[in-house]
Design an enzyme around this catalytic site. Structure first.
Site, PDB file in Angstrom:
ATOM      1  N   TYR A 192       0.839  -1.212   0.000  1.00  0.00           N
ATOM      2  CA  TYR A 192       0.000   0.000   0.000  1.00  0.00           C
ATOM      3  C   TYR A 192       0.871   1.258   0.000  1.00  0.00           C
ATOM      4  O   TYR A 192       0.815   2.065  -0.943  1.00  0.00           O
ATOM      5  CB  TYR A 192      -0.953  -0.018   1.204  1.00  0.00           C
TER       6      TYR A 192
HETATM    7  N1  LIG Z   1      -9.221   5.716   5.062  1.00  0.00           N
HETATM    8  C1  LIG Z   1      -7.939   5.812   5.352  1.00  0.00           C
HETATM    9  O1  LIG Z   1      -7.480   5.365   6.419  1.00  0.00           O
HETATM   10  C2  LIG Z   1      -7.013   6.534   4.425  1.00  0.00           C
HETATM   11  C3  LIG Z   1      -5.835   7.087   4.973  1.00  0.00           C
HETATM   12  C4  LIG Z   1      -4.950   7.757   4.127  1.00  0.00           C
HETATM   13  C5  LIG Z   1      -5.227   7.847   2.780  1.00  0.00           C
HETATM   14  N2  LIG Z   1      -6.361   7.280   2.282  1.00  0.00           N
HETATM   15  C6  LIG Z   1      -6.606   7.421   0.847  1.00  0.00           C
HETATM   16  O2  LIG Z   1      -7.727   8.265   0.702  1.00  0.00           O
HETATM   17  C7  LIG Z   1      -8.389   7.975  -0.525  1.00  0.00           C
HETATM   18  C8  LIG Z   1      -9.890   7.858  -0.260  1.00  0.00           C
HETATM   19  O3  LIG Z   1     -10.103   6.812   0.651  1.00  0.00           O
HETATM   20  P1  LIG Z   1     -11.448   6.680   1.507  1.00  0.00           P
HETATM   21  O4  LIG Z   1     -11.020   6.368   2.885  1.00  0.00           O
HETATM   22  O5  LIG Z   1     -12.318   7.829   1.238  1.00  0.00           O
HETATM   23  O6  LIG Z   1     -12.072   5.307   0.977  1.00  0.00           O
HETATM   24  P2  LIG Z   1     -12.835   4.915  -0.382  1.00  0.00           P
HETATM   25  O7  LIG Z   1     -14.052   5.729  -0.535  1.00  0.00           O
HETATM   26  O8  LIG Z   1     -12.991   3.440  -0.349  1.00  0.00           O
HETATM   27  O9  LIG Z   1     -11.805   5.357  -1.517  1.00  0.00           O
HETATM   28  C9  LIG Z   1     -11.219   4.522  -2.441  1.00  0.00           C
HETATM   29  C10 LIG Z   1     -11.877   4.757  -3.768  1.00  0.00           C
HETATM   30  O10 LIG Z   1     -11.095   4.189  -4.818  1.00  0.00           O
HETATM   31  C11 LIG Z   1     -11.999   3.691  -5.773  1.00  0.00           C
HETATM   32  N3  LIG Z   1     -11.372   2.670  -6.616  1.00  0.00           N
HETATM   33  C12 LIG Z   1     -10.891   1.477  -6.222  1.00  0.00           C
HETATM   34  N4  LIG Z   1     -10.446   0.795  -7.280  1.00  0.00           N
HETATM   35  C13 LIG Z   1     -10.631   1.582  -8.360  1.00  0.00           C
HETATM   36  C14 LIG Z   1     -10.378   1.427  -9.740  1.00  0.00           C
HETATM   37  N5  LIG Z   1      -9.817   0.317 -10.240  1.00  0.00           N
HETATM   38  N6  LIG Z   1     -10.702   2.447 -10.576  1.00  0.00           N
HETATM   39  C15 LIG Z   1     -11.259   3.577 -10.096  1.00  0.00           C
HETATM   40  N7  LIG Z   1     -11.528   3.781  -8.792  1.00  0.00           N
HETATM   41  C16 LIG Z   1     -11.229   2.786  -7.935  1.00  0.00           C
HETATM   42  C17 LIG Z   1     -13.135   3.114  -4.955  1.00  0.00           C
HETATM   43  O11 LIG Z   1     -14.301   2.966  -5.739  1.00  0.00           O
HETATM   44  P3  LIG Z   1     -15.276   1.689  -5.552  1.00  0.00           P
HETATM   45  O12 LIG Z   1     -15.484   1.521  -4.065  1.00  0.00           O
HETATM   46  O13 LIG Z   1     -16.486   2.065  -6.298  1.00  0.00           O
HETATM   47  O14 LIG Z   1     -14.518   0.520  -6.132  1.00  0.00           O
HETATM   48  C18 LIG Z   1     -13.274   4.153  -3.860  1.00  0.00           C
HETATM   49  O15 LIG Z   1     -14.196   5.152  -4.235  1.00  0.00           O
HETATM   50  C19 LIG Z   1      -7.730   6.710  -1.075  1.00  0.00           C
HETATM   51  O16 LIG Z   1      -6.822   7.071  -2.087  1.00  0.00           O
HETATM   52  C20 LIG Z   1      -6.979   6.156   0.120  1.00  0.00           C
HETATM   53  O17 LIG Z   1      -5.843   5.420  -0.288  1.00  0.00           O
HETATM   54  C21 LIG Z   1      -7.265   6.651   3.071  1.00  0.00           C
END
Ligand SMILES: NC(=O)c1ccc[n+]([C@@H]2O[C@H](COP(=O)([O-])OP(=O)(O)OC[C@H]3O[C@@H](n4cnc5c(N)ncnc54)[C@H](OP(=O)(O)O)[C@@H]3O)[C@@H](O)[C@H]2O)c1
Length: 250
Positions: A157
């Site tokens: 990751y």
């Molecule tokens: N939550 C945490 O702890 C955290 C911490 C630091 C950074 N982040 C980053 O923050 C961002 C948003 O995360 P979040 O927590 O808000 O969760 P999230 O809504 O699950 O965000 C991930 C998104 O990526 C999309 N995705 C996955 N595979 C994909 C693909 N092949 N093509 C296009 N889109 C795709 C998902 O869409 P579908 O669900 O429709 O597949 C989902 O909307 C992410 O980049 C994550 O790495 C999260």
């Protein structure tokens, strides 16, 4: 910042729910017309709700479904925004996939999926944004505060998010002559459904204990930073900004 983005058009990848959803509605409330991208069928209802919320804020919004690991789909997404609105000024990529697994147990398929979603999609998002954005445009990619951590389990990751920093630096230099800024934002462990399946309750408590106020990062800690970078923050480019209540630093 009501009205600060009036007349602008924003593409928000993974913009239907959680952090991406809040970024979409925040930019809409600022006056930007929005393309709300989503990936899986399960996110379609969220996309509809986010589009409805954007329209309720008084702007135009469209939804667009695609797997962005295929660069042709990334290009189609920007084409769709152009067809709908005639321009693109802001591109925010919140696409991500998380895995917490020891290196010894990680399969080739898992490795490929992690790098396709976190690195490859991010690279081609930057390329298409660089091709399509107007002069003075703004690009933001969401990475992770694990880029400044020394920890186990998140090799693929954090490893797959880390190239984005270098893509960001190169893009910031290459697009600078058109006044386009390019930055990465690195949230701490964030209170969304993305985070919990990878962690034990004890580890969640540990993550909380490492930040201000003994809590996780919230999506509303991050959306205002993205809002600033795409509006008044035009002197910031090529950076990775850690927004995590002091969870990690470097
Ligand atoms: N939550 C945490 O702890 C955290 C911490 C630091 C950074 N982040 C980053 O923050 C961002 C948003 O995360 P979040 O927590 O808000 O969760 P999230 O809504 O699950 O965000 C991930 C998104 O990526 C999309 N995705 C996955 N595979 C994909 C693909 N092949 N093509 C296009 N889109 C795709 C998902 O869409 P579908 O669900 O429709 O597949 C989902 O909307 C992410 O980049 C994550 O790495 C999260």
């Amino acid at each position: 910042m009501t009205g600060v983005l009036t007349g602008n058009v924003a593409v928000v990848a993974a913009g239907a729910k959680n952090l991406g959803g809040l970024i979409s509605t925040t930019l809409a409330e600022d006056g930007a017309n929005i393309l709300v991208h989503y990936n899986s069928d399960a996110s379609a209802d969220d996309a509809d709700k986010t589009v409805a919320a954007a329209r309720a804020a008084g702007v135009e919004a469209v939804k667009f479904q695609a797997d962005l690991t295929d660069p042709a789909n990334v290009a189609r997404m920007f084409d769709t925004a152009y067809d709908a609105f005639g321009r693109v000024d802001i591109a925010v990529n919140t696409v991500g996939k998380v895995l917490r697994k020891p290196i010894l147990d990680t399969t080739e398929d898992e490795y490929d999926a992690m790098f396709d979603i976190n690195s490859k999609a991010a690279f081609f998002f930057l390329r298409e944004a660089g091709r399509r954005l107007n002069e003075g445009g703004r690009i933001v990619t969401i990475v992770t505060s694990l880029l400044a951590a020394f920890t186990d389990g998140y090799a693929t990751y954090a490893g797959a998010k880390s190239p984005v920093e270098h893509f960001t630096r190169a893009a910031a230099k290459e697009f600078a002559d058109r006044g386009i800024t390019v930055n990465s934002v690195a949230p701490g462990p964030m209170d969304t459904p993305f985070f919990y399946p990878q962690e034990t309750p004890e580890r969640v408590e540990f993550h909380k204990s490492q930040a201000l106020g003994g809590r996780l990062t919230r999506i509303d800690d991050i959306a205002p930073l993205v809002e600033f970078l795409v509006s008044e923050g035009g002197w910031i480019t090529g950076q990775t900004i850690f927004a995590n209540g002091g969870y990690t630093t470097r």
